[in-house]
Scaffold this motif. Structure first.
Motif, short mmCIF file in Angstrom:
data_model
loop_
_atom_site.label_atom_id
_atom_site.label_comp_id
_atom_site.label_asym_id
_atom_site.label_seq_id
_atom_site.Cartn_x
_atom_site.Cartn_y
_atom_site.Cartn_z
N LYS A 21 0.87 -1.18 0.00
CA LYS A 21 0.00 0.00 0.00
C LYS A 21 0.91 1.23 0.00
N LYS A 24 -0.23 6.93 -1.64
CA LYS A 24 -1.53 7.39 -2.15
C LYS A 24 -2.65 6.44 -1.75
N GLU A 26 -2.83 3.37 -2.52
CA GLU A 26 -3.08 2.45 -3.64
C GLU A 26 -2.39 1.12 -3.34
N THR A 119 -5.49 -1.74 -6.76
CA THR A 119 -6.10 -0.49 -7.21
C THR A 119 -6.34 -0.45 -8.72
N TYR A 120 -5.36 -0.86 -9.51
CA TYR A 120 -5.43 -0.68 -10.96
C TYR A 120 -5.82 -1.95 -11.69
#
Length: 143
Positions: A21, A24, A26, A119-120
């Motif tokens: 993590k 940000k 993320e 996240t992505y």
């Protein structure tokens, strides 16, 4: 636009994958920039070790490539990171998240949980495909 070549690892232990993590909040995979003629494989191993504290790492396959663009606030220019990924395995039970690199959390997460955390979407796809490849390789090794 600044283009940066990077390398990283999709690290598995059993049916779990290592996530970090970042500053940000993320959830990402460990990676770093390739500099001074370094080999991608060396950068991937070094950065995974530095960011996770994992010591006993073994690359079992390439995982593919991803890229993304962002605007660098500090440089005030757009940046494109192109990342070469490697599938890695470890049996290390302990790890040490690199707070100096801006990470606040991390660890091994079961694949289903990891895919929800990441996240992505391209990282989710990378982990999903890498996990299938990892399982196939491990199955071949046990035959």
């Amino acid at each position: 636009m600044l283009k940066r070549n990077c390398a990283g690892g999709v690290v598995f232990r059993g049916d779990s994958v290592f996530l970090l993590k970042n500053e940000k909040n993320e959830w990402v995979l460990p990676k770093g920039v390739i500099r001074n003629g370094e080999l991608a494989v060396d950068v991937a191993l070094r950065r995974v070790r530095e960011e996770t504290g994992l010591k006993n790492l073994k690359i079992i396959s390439s995982a593919g490539e991803t890229s993304y663009e962002f605007f660098s606030i500090t440089r005030q220019i757009p940046v494109c990171n192109e990342i070469v990924w490697y599938i890695m395995v470890t049996d290390d039970q302990s790890f040490n998240i690199s707070r100096e690199d801006g990470f606040s959390d991390g660890g091994f997460y079961p694949i289903d949980e990891a895919l929800l955390k990441i996240t992505y979407s391209q990282d989710k796809s990378l982990v999903n495909l890498s996990y299938r490849k990892y399982r196939d390789i491990m199955l071949q090794l046990t035959k």
